[in-house]
Design a protein around this motif. Structure first.
Motif, PDB file in Angstrom:
ATOM      1  N   PHE A  33      -1.758   6.083   2.741  1.00 19.48           N
ATOM      2  CA  PHE A  33      -0.313   6.266   2.922  1.00 19.48           C
ATOM      3  C   PHE A  33       0.033   6.457   4.395  1.00 19.48           C
ATOM      4  N   VAL A  34      -0.715   7.305   5.076  1.00 17.78           N
ATOM      5  CA  VAL A  34      -0.456   7.584   6.494  1.00 17.78           C
ATOM      6  C   VAL A  34      -0.721   6.340   7.338  1.00 17.78           C
ATOM      7  N   LEU A  35      -1.847   5.674   7.078  1.00 16.20           N
ATOM      8  CA  LEU A  35      -2.213   4.495   7.867  1.00 16.20           C
ATOM      9  C   LEU A  35      -1.202   3.358   7.699  1.00 16.20           C
ATOM     10  N   CYS A  36      -0.819   3.076   6.454  1.00 10.37           N
ATOM     11  CA  CYS A  36       0.138   1.971   6.255  1.00 10.37           C
ATOM     12  C   CYS A  36       1.510   2.336   6.815  1.00 10.37           C
ATOM     13  N   SER A  37       1.888   3.609   6.794  1.00 10.75           N
ATOM     14  CA  SER A  37       3.155   4.035   7.401  1.00 10.75           C
ATOM     15  C   SER A  37       3.139   3.815   8.914  1.00 10.75           C
ATOM     16  N   SER A  39       0.838  -1.214   0.000  1.00 11.26           N
ATOM     17  CA  SER A  39       0.000   0.000   0.000  1.00 11.26           C
ATOM     18  C   SER A  39       0.864   1.253   0.000  1.00 11.26           C
ATOM     19  N   PHE A  40       1.984   1.202   0.709  1.00 12.89           N
ATOM     20  CA  PHE A  40       2.925   2.324   0.762  1.00 12.89           C
ATOM     21  C   PHE A  40       3.422   2.655  -0.647  1.00 12.89           C
ATOM     22  N   PHE A  41       3.866   1.619  -1.377  1.00 10.35           N
ATOM     23  CA  PHE A  41       4.387   1.846  -2.727  1.00 10.35           C
ATOM     24  C   PHE A  41       3.280   2.202  -3.713  1.00 10.35           C
ATOM     25  N   TYR A  42       2.073   1.688  -3.473  1.00 10.42           N
ATOM     26  CA  TYR A  42       0.946   2.071  -4.336  1.00 10.42           C
ATOM     27  C   TYR A  42       0.633   3.565  -4.159  1.00 10.42           C
ATOM     28  N   ARG A  67      19.028  -4.344 -21.568  1.00 10.06           N
ATOM     29  CA  ARG A  67      18.818  -4.349 -23.022  1.00 10.06           C
ATOM     30  C   ARG A  67      18.179  -3.056 -23.515  1.00 10.06           C
ATOM     31  N   TYR A  68      17.201  -2.540 -22.758  1.00  9.77           N
ATOM     32  CA  TYR A  68      16.444  -1.360 -23.203  1.00  9.77           C
ATOM     33  C   TYR A  68      16.658  -0.159 -22.282  1.00  9.77           C
ATOM     34  N   PHE A  69      17.817  -0.080 -21.654  1.00  7.26           N
ATOM     35  CA  PHE A  69      18.062   0.952 -20.638  1.00  7.26           C
ATOM     36  C   PHE A  69      17.837   2.369 -21.162  1.00  7.26           C
ATOM     37  N   SER A  70      18.307   2.659 -22.360  1.00  2.58           N
ATOM     38  CA  SER A  70      18.172   4.022 -22.904  1.00  2.58           C
ATOM     39  C   SER A  70      16.721   4.400 -23.170  1.00  2.58           C
ATOM     40  N   GLN A  71      15.845   3.408 -23.358  1.00  2.00           N
ATOM     41  CA  GLN A  71      14.439   3.692 -23.660  1.00  2.00           C
ATOM     42  C   GLN A  71      13.549   3.709 -22.411  1.00  2.00           C
ATOM     43  N   LEU A  72      14.071   3.203 -21.317  1.00  2.00           N
ATOM     44  CA  LEU A  72      13.253   3.080 -20.105  1.00  2.00           C
ATOM     45  C   LEU A  72      13.197   4.395 -19.337  1.00  2.00           C
ATOM     46  N   ARG A  73      12.059   4.650 -18.736  1.00  2.00           N
ATOM     47  CA  ARG A  73      11.875   5.780 -17.839  1.00  2.00           C
ATOM     48  C   ARG A  73      11.398   5.223 -16.510  1.00  2.00           C
ATOM     49  N   PHE A  74      12.176   5.441 -15.463  1.00  2.00           N
ATOM     50  CA  PHE A  74      11.841   4.905 -14.155  1.00  2.00           C
ATOM     51  C   PHE A  74      11.105   5.960 -13.342  1.00  2.00           C
ATOM     52  N   PRO A  75       9.838   5.712 -12.989  1.00  2.00           N
ATOM     53  CA  PRO A  75       9.117   6.684 -12.166  1.00  2.00           C
ATOM     54  C   PRO A  75       9.695   6.735 -10.754  1.00  2.00           C
ATOM     55  N   PHE A  76       9.317   7.768 -10.031  1.00  2.00           N
ATOM     56  CA  PHE A  76       9.834   8.012  -8.687  1.00  2.00           C
ATOM     57  C   PHE A  76       9.645   6.823  -7.763  1.00  2.00           C
ATOM     58  N   TRP A  77       8.440   6.233  -7.741  1.00  2.00           N
ATOM     59  CA  TRP A  77       8.172   5.127  -6.821  1.00  2.00           C
ATOM     60  C   TRP A  77       9.054   3.925  -7.118  1.00  2.00           C
ATOM     61  N   MET A  78       9.414   3.735  -8.400  1.00  2.00           N
ATOM     62  CA  MET A  78      10.272   2.617  -8.769  1.00  2.00           C
ATOM     63  C   MET A  78      11.696   2.820  -8.241  1.00  2.00           C
ATOM     64  N   LYS A  79      12.160   4.064  -8.288  1.00  2.00           N
ATOM     65  CA  LYS A  79      13.492   4.372  -7.759  1.00  2.00           C
ATOM     66  C   LYS A  79      13.532   4.122  -6.255  1.00  2.00           C
ATOM     67  N   VAL A  80      12.481   4.532  -5.558  1.00  2.00           N
ATOM     68  CA  VAL A  80      12.411   4.311  -4.102  1.00  2.00           C
ATOM     69  C   VAL A  80      12.358   2.811  -3.805  1.00  2.00           C
ATOM     70  N   THR A  81      11.587   2.065  -4.587  1.00  2.00           N
ATOM     71  CA  THR A  81      11.501   0.613  -4.405  1.00  2.00           C
ATOM     72  C   THR A  81      12.871  -0.036  -4.601  1.00  2.00           C
ATOM     73  N   PHE A  82      13.595   0.409  -5.611  1.00  2.00           N
ATOM     74  CA  PHE A  82      14.938  -0.132  -5.888  1.00  2.00           C
ATOM     75  C   PHE A  82      15.884   0.159  -4.719  1.00  2.00           C
ATOM     76  N   ILE A  83      15.848   1.391  -4.216  1.00  2.00           N
ATOM     77  CA  ILE A  83      16.704   1.766  -3.075  1.00  2.00           C
ATOM     78  C   ILE A  83      16.322   0.943  -1.847  1.00  2.00           C
ATOM     79  N   PHE A  84      15.043   0.773  -1.609  1.00  2.00           N
ATOM     80  CA  PHE A  84      14.543  -0.026  -0.465  1.00  2.00           C
ATOM     81  C   PHE A  84      15.023  -1.470  -0.579  1.00  2.00           C
TER      82      PHE A  84
END
Length: 197
Positions: free
Chosen positions: A40-44, A25-28, A178-195
């Motif tokens: 967001f507040v409740l799941c946190s 729910s946090f990542f959603y 393979r497709y790194f130059s074409q990919l766009r990573f949204p903010f939540w995906m970057k946070v998920t990767f760091i987590f």
């Protein structure tokens, strides 16, 4: 995939089911940029109360991810940064108090962590994490047990699920490379990767 009972470790009754749902729910909520939502507040709060160390890591990842957030105005970024800093500091304090470390000392934290890991030495699910390098610790945390670890029927089913996750992860890495130059990573995906790291 977000329902707790579709995941082996959260299929039973326990804190893990609530945590899994809370993290999903946090990542959603992050994916919809809805930081002020009740969800967001409740799941946190739920994550903070059940596993403060997980909340600390989650908000530290969000804090780090804010450096990559470009499409939000400065005022909102500063308020998010301060909120995440507060929750990270609060959860860090809670972890110190609950662990008995009481004050910040890296040596005491490492000692507590080693003691915590070694306390499971005589259990059937003990994994000698202290003997592994960082990559193998990360791999063990995310993908084990695999078939070579199986001692029981429940572990067999867990290994099937972990094998599926491992194959999905390998495919994801391949597609990203393979497709790194074409990919766009949204903010939540970057946070998920760091987590995850």
């Amino acid at each position: 995939f977000l329902l707790p009972n579709l995941h082996y470790w959260t299929a039973g009754l326990g804190k893990e089911a609530i945590l899994f749902l809370g993290i999903s729910s946090f990542f959603y909520a992050l994916s919809t940029h809805n930081f002020k939502s009740v969800q967001f507040v409740l799941c946190s709060i739920i994550i903070l109360l059940i596993r403060p160390h997980l909340a600390m890591i989650l908000f530290a990842a969000l804090l780090t991810g804010l450096f990559f957030l470009k499409d939000t105005n400065l005022k909102k970024r500063i308020s998010l940064f301060l909120s995440c800093l507060f929750v990270s500091a609060l959860s860090f304090y809670m972890v110190l108090q609950l662990s008995g470390v009481r004050y910040f000392s890296w040596k005491r934290i490492l000692y507590f962590n080693e003691y915590s890991i070694l306390s499971f030495r005589n259990s059937g699910s003990y994994v000698p994490m202290l003997e592994y390098n960082y990559f193998y610790k990360w791999f063990t945390f995310h993908f084990r047990p695999l078939f070579f670890d199986v001692h029981s029927i429940p572990m067999f089913f867990a290994s099937i699920e972990n094998l599926i996750l491992l194959l999905i992860s390998i495919l994801t890495i391949f597609v990203c490379l393979r497709y790194f130059s074409q990919l766009r990573f949204p903010f939540w995906m970057k946070v998920t990767f760091i987590f995850s790291i």
